[in-house]
Design a protein around this motif. Structure first.
Motif, short mmCIF file in Angstrom:
data_model
loop_
_atom_site.label_atom_id
_atom_site.label_comp_id
_atom_site.label_asym_id
_atom_site.label_seq_id
_atom_site.Cartn_x
_atom_site.Cartn_y
_atom_site.Cartn_z
N LYS A 185 -2.05 -31.38 -2.56
CA LYS A 185 -2.89 -30.35 -1.94
C LYS A 185 -3.30 -30.76 -0.54
CE LYS A 185 -7.03 -27.54 -2.74
NZ LYS A 185 -7.56 -27.73 -1.37
N SER A 186 -3.54 -32.04 -0.33
CA SER A 186 -3.98 -32.49 1.00
C SER A 186 -2.90 -32.25 2.05
CB SER A 186 -4.37 -33.97 0.96
OG SER A 186 -3.26 -34.76 0.56
N SER A 187 -1.63 -32.48 1.69
CA SER A 187 -0.56 -32.26 2.66
C SER A 187 -0.36 -30.77 2.91
CB SER A 187 0.74 -32.90 2.17
OG SER A 187 1.23 -32.26 1.01
N LEU A 188 -0.47 -29.94 1.87
CA LEU A 188 -0.35 -28.50 2.06
C LEU A 188 -1.50 -27.97 2.91
CD1 LEU A 188 0.66 -27.47 -1.58
CD2 LEU A 188 2.15 -27.46 0.45
N ASP A 189 -2.71 -28.48 2.67
CA ASP A 189 -3.86 -28.05 3.47
C ASP A 189 -3.72 -28.50 4.93
OD1 ASP A 189 -4.96 -26.87 1.26
OD2 ASP A 189 -6.38 -28.50 0.84
N ARG A 190 -3.14 -29.68 5.12
CA ARG A 190 -2.93 -30.16 6.49
C ARG A 190 -2.00 -29.23 7.25
NH1 ARG A 190 0.20 -35.74 8.39
NH2 ARG A 190 0.06 -35.33 10.63
N LEU A 191 -0.90 -28.83 6.59
CA LEU A 191 0.03 -27.91 7.23
C LEU A 191 -0.62 -26.57 7.50
CD1 LEU A 191 2.93 -27.31 8.17
CD2 LEU A 191 3.45 -26.61 5.82
N GLY A 200 3.05 -33.11 5.14
CA GLY A 200 2.54 -31.85 5.64
C GLY A 200 2.53 -31.72 7.15
N SER A 201 3.32 -32.56 7.83
CA SER A 201 3.33 -32.51 9.30
C SER A 201 4.37 -31.54 9.85
CB SER A 201 3.60 -33.91 9.85
OG SER A 201 4.89 -34.36 9.45
N ASP A 202 5.28 -31.04 9.00
CA ASP A 202 6.36 -30.18 9.47
C ASP A 202 6.97 -29.48 8.26
OD1 ASP A 202 8.12 -28.94 11.19
OD2 ASP A 202 8.97 -30.79 12.01
N TYR A 203 7.98 -28.65 8.50
CA TYR A 203 8.72 -28.03 7.42
C TYR A 203 10.15 -27.76 7.86
CZ TYR A 203 7.39 -23.69 9.93
OH TYR A 203 7.17 -22.72 10.88
N ARG A 204 11.02 -27.58 6.87
CA ARG A 204 12.42 -27.24 7.11
C ARG A 204 12.75 -25.95 6.37
NH1 ARG A 204 15.35 -27.89 2.47
NH2 ARG A 204 14.67 -29.45 0.92
N ASP A 231 3.52 -20.42 -3.40
CA ASP A 231 2.21 -19.87 -3.70
C ASP A 231 2.02 -18.60 -2.87
OD1 ASP A 231 -0.53 -19.27 -3.90
OD2 ASP A 231 -1.08 -21.38 -4.12
N MET A 232 1.85 -17.46 -3.54
CA MET A 232 1.74 -16.19 -2.83
C MET A 232 0.45 -16.09 -2.02
SD MET A 232 4.60 -14.79 -3.53
CE MET A 232 4.31 -13.18 -2.82
N ASN A 233 -0.48 -17.02 -2.23
CA ASN A 233 -1.69 -17.06 -1.41
C ASN A 233 -1.56 -18.02 -0.24
OD1 ASN A 233 -3.27 -15.25 -3.06
ND2 ASN A 233 -3.36 -16.90 -4.58
N ARG A 234 -0.40 -18.65 -0.10
CA ARG A 234 -0.19 -19.61 0.99
C ARG A 234 0.93 -19.12 1.92
NH1 ARG A 234 -2.30 -24.79 1.33
NH2 ARG A 234 -3.53 -25.49 -0.48
#
Length: 468
Positions: free
Chosen positions: A69-75, A203-207, A241-244
């Motif tokens: 959750k912390s990495s998702l919240d960071r992003l 959570g610093s980036d995404y692909r 997550d449909m809320n994210r």
């Protein structure tokens, strides 16, 4: 949290069914009935054969991996926060065309029998795009029993980048996107694209997802999609997550963090995966007969106890391997909404599995009528040749029956042309599906596109009535 009162669900369900029946489209364009000479007996999937061996059932076991959750919240924080489905619906920018506005080739791709009671064609830019292929569908009828997400009726359609198209830029390869369709007014549906992405561990980036979304199910607040055997992280399913849902801030072909903000290949929204499932026995190989399943289609079964995710394998028509069908139970734990039922070690076991004689399966559905001991399984079969309608089969332990569009058992090529996944909307009694192609005259991807893409619904009662 959504109110789930039984009285409200029943009242709304009755009202919705009445409204839908009153606005059903009269579809006049249909393909010519396929002659008996075109039938191929080898497409018969045969009766279901239960997989009972513990060793064979172990092949379907999954291992769950949740992002922190912390990495998702960071992003999310770095991208300016999250939004929900309603925000995307408030900013739709493409329009579905109703049946009367569809091209003749699009109308001809619809099922011959049973005929669709609703049918839509995509925005002009998407109906002829050879860069993307529509492959899966799920609805707010899957998400919640009352058929709504919040106040909205919504349809989701998963599209995969067409990596077979020549000269496509490398940055586009393997991308997957979801059309979020506003279905509140079934006579005037609009949609907007959301790109599916996978965040880095910190959570610093995404692909980009880099997988085919041949199967997709929206259950509670989660969206489960299939991953390709070539997935770089060796996953079988990804969970969103449909809320994210998060906004991109830079309009560029790139995917991820760029100079000045965040890019989503030109799209305004992204959804980062929040969890994933991988096969405990290792990555599947569609070219090998090693008993490790390759996920093809997905759908939700609300008639099982508990609700379950059903899956099928997809091998090309005429392949040596034969497709299996299986299911996993969803979790009933309050802190695991939308996730599969797992043991304390994160292992998810299939609760049942079946073997078939089928290849070319492009769609699976399981439904148990009231009073029946076992569920019926429906599968869509895509023939190997071009310009032929597929077949919709219902399977049980005794036999397989096909939806027919003629007087004899050989006139079974009646389903949509190159139809893909299946999704049952319980509140309306309709099965939704969609067709894929916009190839050229040579069935390739170089010449002008021939549009054959439709999103359509057929009442399940009509399907069962046409089976012989």
């Amino acid at each position: 949290m959504k109110h789930r009162g039984r009285h409200r669900r029943q009242k709304r369900g009755r009202a919705l069914r009445g409204a839908l029946a009153g606005t059903a489209l009269a579809l006049t364009a249909a393909a010519t009935i396929v002659s008996a000479s075109q039938a191929v007996s080898s497409d018969n999937p045969g009766a279901l054969k239960s997989v009972t061996s513990a060793a064979q059932l172990a092949n379907f076991q999954l291992t769950e991996d949740q992002a922190s959750k912390s990495s998702l919240d960071r992003l999310a924080t770095s991208m300016g926060g999250t939004v929900g489905v309603s925000t995307v619906l408030d900013h739709t920018n493409r329009t579905m065309r109703n049946t009367a506005e569809c091209a003749p080739t699009e109308a001809e791709a619809l099922p011959v029998a049973p005929t669709a009671t609703r049918a839509y064609c995509w925005d002009d830019a998407d109906s002829t795009s050879q860069r993307w292929l529509p492959q899966s569908v799920t609805t707010s009828g899957d998400a919640d029993e009352d058929g709504r997400w919040g106040a909205n009726r919504v349809i989701l359609s998963g599209w995969t980048h067409n990596d077979a198209k020549p000269d496509e830029p490398e940055v586009s390869r393997g991308l997957a996107r979801v059309a979020v369709i506003d279905a509140n007014d079934l006579s005037s549906m609009t949609y907007r694209w959301v790109l599916l992405v996978v965040p880095t561990e910190d959570g610093s980036d995404y692909r980009g997802l880099a997988s085919s979304v041949s199967g997709m199910v929206w259950y509670q607040d989660k969206l489960l999609v299939t991953a390709s055997p070539t997935d770089t992280d060796h996953k079988s399913l990804y969970v969103y997550d449909m809320n994210r849902i998060q906004r991109a801030s830079v309009d560029s072909p790139a995917v991820g963090k760029v100079s000045g903000g965040w890019s989503a290949h030109g799209y305004g929204y992204v959804m980062p995966a929040v969890a994933s499932y991988s096969l405990t026995g290792g990555t599947c190989d569609p070219a090998a007969d090693d008993h490790t399943p390759c996920f093809g289609s997905l759908s939700l079964d609300r008639t099982s106890t508990p609700d379950s995710l059903v899956a099928s394998e997809s091998f090309p028509a005429g392949a040596d391997q034969r497709s299996r069908l299986w299911r996993y139970s969803f979790s009933g734990a309050g802190d695991r909404s939308g996730l599969l039922a797992a043991d304390p070690l994160g292992r998810v076991n299939a609760v049942e599995a079946y073997s078939t004689k089928a290849t070319g399966i492009q769609g699976v559905l399981s439904y148990r009528s009231a009073g029946d001991e076992k569920a019926d399984w429906y599968v869509g079969h895509t023939p190997g040749a071009k310009d032929r309608h597929g077949t919709l089969w219902r399977l049980d332990a005794d036999n397989a029956k096909a939806a027919l569009c003629g007087p004899d058992d050989e006139s079974r090529h009646c389903w949509g042309t190159r139809a893909e996944s299946l999704s049952y909307w319980e509140a309306t009694g309709e099965v939704w599906s969609l067709t894929e192609r916009a190839a050229d005259k040579q069935n390739g991807w170089r010449g002008p596109a021939i549009p054959e893409r439709v999103l359509y619904a057929v009442p399940l009662s009509e399907i069962t009535g046409s089976l012989r």
